[in-house]
Write a protein that holds these residues in place. Structure first.
Motif, mmCIF file in Angstrom:
data_model
loop_
_atom_site.group_PDB
_atom_site.id
_atom_site.type_symbol
_atom_site.label_atom_id
_atom_site.label_comp_id
_atom_site.label_asym_id
_atom_site.label_seq_id
_atom_site.Cartn_x
_atom_site.Cartn_y
_atom_site.Cartn_z
ATOM 1 N N THR A 123 0.835 -1.210 0.000
ATOM 2 C CA THR A 123 0.000 0.000 0.000
ATOM 3 C C THR A 123 0.868 1.258 0.000
ATOM 4 N N ILE A 124 1.897 1.246 0.847
ATOM 5 C CA ILE A 124 2.779 2.419 0.953
ATOM 6 C C ILE A 124 3.474 2.673 -0.397
ATOM 7 N N LEU A 125 3.899 1.577 -1.017
ATOM 8 C CA LEU A 125 4.559 1.694 -2.321
ATOM 9 C C LEU A 125 3.619 2.347 -3.339
ATOM 10 N N LYS A 126 2.374 1.944 -3.292
ATOM 11 C CA LYS A 126 1.379 2.529 -4.198
ATOM 12 C C LYS A 126 1.279 4.038 -3.942
ATOM 13 N N PHE A 127 1.222 4.435 -2.671
ATOM 14 C CA PHE A 127 1.125 5.869 -2.340
ATOM 15 C C PHE A 127 2.371 6.605 -2.832
ATOM 16 N N ILE B 3 -0.417 14.179 -2.055
ATOM 17 C CA ILE B 3 -1.476 13.510 -2.829
ATOM 18 C C ILE B 3 -2.747 13.498 -1.993
ATOM 19 N N GLU B 4 -3.878 13.455 -2.701
ATOM 20 C CA GLU B 4 -5.161 13.371 -2.000
ATOM 21 C C GLU B 4 -5.752 11.989 -2.248
ATOM 22 N N LEU B 5 -6.128 11.329 -1.156
ATOM 23 C CA LEU B 5 -6.609 9.952 -1.276
ATOM 24 C C LEU B 5 -7.774 9.711 -0.333
ATOM 25 N N ASP B 6 -8.660 8.808 -0.743
ATOM 26 C CA ASP B 6 -9.683 8.352 0.186
ATOM 27 C C ASP B 6 -9.076 7.196 0.984
ATOM 28 N N LEU B 7 -8.616 7.493 2.174
ATOM 29 C CA LEU B 7 -7.914 6.457 2.938
ATOM 30 C C LEU B 7 -8.859 5.336 3.385
ATOM 31 N N GLU C 78 -8.677 2.855 0.696
ATOM 32 C CA GLU C 78 -7.355 2.198 0.676
ATOM 33 C C GLU C 78 -7.234 1.184 1.814
ATOM 34 N N PHE C 79 -7.723 1.564 3.005
ATOM 35 C CA PHE C 79 -7.649 0.637 4.148
ATOM 36 C C PHE C 79 -8.543 -0.580 3.921
ATOM 37 N N SER C 80 -9.633 -0.340 3.221
ATOM 38 C CA SER C 80 -10.537 -1.454 2.945
ATOM 39 C C SER C 80 -9.826 -2.487 2.060
ATOM 40 N N SER C 81 -9.119 -1.995 1.035
ATOM 41 C CA SER C 81 -8.373 -2.917 0.165
ATOM 42 C C SER C 81 -7.265 -3.624 0.955
ATOM 43 N N TYR D 153 -5.083 -16.601 0.216
ATOM 44 C CA TYR D 153 -5.510 -16.171 -1.113
ATOM 45 C C TYR D 153 -5.180 -14.696 -1.255
ATOM 46 N N ASP D 154 -4.441 -14.369 -2.280
ATOM 47 C CA ASP D 154 -4.063 -12.969 -2.447
ATOM 48 C C ASP D 154 -5.083 -12.257 -3.340
ATOM 49 N N PHE D 155 -5.978 -11.500 -2.706
ATOM 50 C CA PHE D 155 -6.942 -10.726 -3.487
ATOM 51 C C PHE D 155 -6.215 -9.673 -4.327
ATOM 52 N N GLY D 156 -5.097 -9.179 -3.828
ATOM 53 C CA GLY D 156 -4.342 -8.144 -4.542
ATOM 54 C C GLY D 156 -5.177 -6.901 -4.791
ATOM 55 N N SER D 157 -6.089 -6.619 -3.874
ATOM 56 C CA SER D 157 -7.072 -5.564 -4.163
ATOM 57 C C SER D 157 -6.481 -4.155 -4.039
ATOM 58 N N VAL D 158 -5.294 -4.046 -3.436
ATOM 59 C CA VAL D 158 -4.654 -2.727 -3.364
ATOM 60 C C VAL D 158 -4.305 -2.245 -4.772
ATOM 61 N N THR D 159 -4.023 -3.180 -5.665
ATOM 62 C CA THR D 159 -3.580 -2.764 -6.993
ATOM 63 C C THR D 159 -4.521 -3.150 -8.133
#
Ligand code: HEM
Length: 533
Positions: free
Chosen positions: A151-155, A171-175, A178-181, A194-200
């Motif tokens: 997640t941090i890498l994405k930010f 940057i402006e983000l809906d945290l 992001e926390f949900s993912s 199981y890796d949902f990989g939902s952050v990306t």
């Protein structure tokens, strides 16, 4: 109860209907078996204009810590009292089941721990709880860290792009999103590898999980269970979608269970402990359940268990992280104090199991967030037999007799913000948990004493004699409490290690809505700036 509707906008017919139903119930219930219990007199509009637990708080202050509330076609006893909470959750726990909550969740979680009947619950709790052993938690810290770093890498990438394209340093983000993912990725890996990989990315399974959560929320806030009408599941489009979503998740879980069973390695606790847990490719709970107990459980039960943990462990943690940044952003000195702790314990490094335990202030922040924003804000029970609720600290000393089938709302929100137990109850003050508080005026309540639960990872219901219930209490207490606490600590620490966080708008503009958990109406929009190191 007499419900008076005050909203002039509300259509008259709906208002009259609801008022008539409430009046009918008033007459049926008043002076009945609930005896001398105070009766809340609220406006029906209270139930539509704002989250229910706000109204429950106002009525608590007005009527005391145990009162009767009737609305729509239902009547409830609302409890905001630690002595009564202790009785219902621990001392006479098996006199109660999950009532309305089980009705709502059973179609999703089947016989999973949360809605399960007592016999199934006893059997499954005995099997599942040991799965959260110390080595498992240690392995989980690695997963919490890996996922948080993703997640941090994405930010960081987003920030780089923003700087490159627009020359901006924030940057402006809906945290909240992001926390949900992040929480979804963690629970998927931790519970069934199981890796949902939902952050990306987005996928049909992720969409199905959110669809199911959305429906669970709809059901918990909709007063008439129309989905029980036989044809509704075929005719109502959202019910058809719900069935499709459930099938997508169930197929995914069935595949994972099949795979785990095919690769089963029979083992016992001793062998399990000899394993190099940290380097296991799959340290998930599913692996444990199948390897240790796989032979004696059917696939359907295992699927219900996994689905329950997926739902129980996802939104709750995401909500804690969301409200944590909301509160910290309004308290910059506490954010600085948290960052100072992170710098001294982690530096620029990664958390380990031992290091996470040293992040004491971050942990206090997490529990203080759970005090102010308990997830869920209400615990729900239904009495299986008649019972006598203890008088409680402000109630009738003789207590209240309740008949079998009484629905109870245990308001954790009221307990956690009770002016009778907390100094400045609405203030964000993580340090409050370090102070011992005796209160001899309150008969039957032992006060707040951190020494009562030596070695506990966090201030809990024992320390506070049931005035503080971040993870419930008694036999049906959360099985994932330590998992959740460490997960939140790691995610928060890694975010604050790298970023300063501010709210994008005013705190007042963040609207709170509630289903099973408290979340925002339009997201927790924040500005993130890289910390200077
Ligand atoms: C039960 C809170 C995370 C699994 C509960 C209960 C609470 C709670 C208050 C008791 C409900 C009741 O008495 O009616 C939370 C919070 C969490 C969290 C605030 C995050 C911050 C998790 C996680 C998992 C989990 C991560 C699994 C990995 C469960 C299960 C139950 C439960 C299975 C039912 C236990 C039983 O009835 O035996 N949780 N939970 N929870 N929680 Fe959690």
């Amino acid at each position: 109860i007499r419900c008076q509707s005050t909203s002039t906008d509300e259509p008259k017919t709906r208002r009259n209907l609801l008022d008539n139903a409430s009046n009918l119930l008033t007459n049926l219930l008043s002076g009945g078996s609930l005896g001398s219990m105070p009766i809340a007199e609220g406006a029906v509009s209270d139930l539509f204009d704002r989250p229910l637990f706000f109204s429950l708080y106002d009525w608590f202050i007005e009527h005391g810590s145990v009162y009767k509330l009737a609305f729509g076609p239902k009547a409830f006893v609302v409890v905001s009292d630690p002595i009564v909470a202790r009785h219902v959750l621990r001392e006479n726990a098996f006199c109660y089941d999950k009532g309305v909550l089980a009705d709502i969740l059973e179609p999703i979680m089947g016989k999973g721990l949360i809605p399960a009947d007592l016999d199934t619950w006893k059997q499954r709790r005995r099997v599942i709880a040991p799965g959260f052993h110390a080595l498992y938690l240690e392995a989980m810290v690695k997963i919490f860290t890996d996922c948080s770093e993703r997640t941090i890498l994405k930010f960081e990438k987003l920030l780089q792009e923003e700087t490159l394209n627009r020359g901006r340093k924030t940057i402006e983000l809906d945290l909240e999103a992001e926390f949900s993912s992040l929480a979804l990725d963690i629970i998927g890996l931790g519970v069934f590898n199981y890796d949902f990989g939902s952050v990306t990315k987005e996928s049909p399974v992720i969409k199905a999980v959110y669809g199911t959560l959305f429906e669970a929320e709809h059901r918990s806030t909709f007063y008439i269970p129309y989905w029980k009408v036989p044809l509704a599941r075929w005719i109502v489009p959202r019910q058809r979608k719900f069935r499709t979503d459930l099938k997508v998740i169930n197929d995914c879980l069935d595949g994972l269970i099949r795979n785990a069973k095919e690769t089963r390695q029979e083992t016992d606790v001793e062998k399990l402990q000899q394993r190099d847990y940290l380097n296991l490719k799959d340290a998930s709970l599913l692996r444990f359940l199948v390897d240790m107990r796989g032979a004696d459980v059917d696939d359907r039960q295992l699927r219900d268990d996994l689905m329950t943990m997926l739902i129980a462990g996802h939104e709750t943690t995401a909500a804690v992280l969301t409200w944590a940044v909301f509160l910290l952003a309004q308290n910059p000195s506490k954010m600085k104090k948290a960052q100072a702790e992170i710098d001294s314990v982690l530096g620029q490094g990664r958390p380990t199991f031992e290091l996470v335990k040293k992040l004491e202030y971050i942990r206090l922040i997490v529990v203080e967030v759970l005090r102010l924003y308990p997830q869920p804000p209400l615990l729900i029970r239904r009495s299986l037999r008649s019972d006598v609720l203890p008088g409680g600290y402000r109630g009738d000393k003789d207590g209240y007799k309740i008949p079998a089938g009484t629905d109870i709302f245990l308001s954790v929100y009221n307990l956690h913000r009770s002016p009778y137990f907390w100094d400045q109850p609405n203030e964000f003050e993580p340090e409050r948990f370090l102070v011992q508080k005796k209160n001899e005026d309150i008969e039957g309540w032992a006060g707040f004493d951190p020494s009562r639960s030596p070695g506990a990872l966090y201030p809990n219901e024992i320390i506070s004699d049931f005035a503080f219930l971040p993870f419930g209490g008694g036999p049906r207490k959360c099985v994932g409490d330590q998992f959740a606490l460490m997960e939140s600590t790691v995610a928060l620490a890694l975010l604050l290690q790298k970023f300063d966080v501010e709210l994008k708008g005013s705190p007042e503009s963040v609207e709170l809505v509630t289903g099973a958990t408290m979340h925002t109406k339009n997201g927790m929009w924040c500005k993130l700036k890289k910390r200077l190191t």
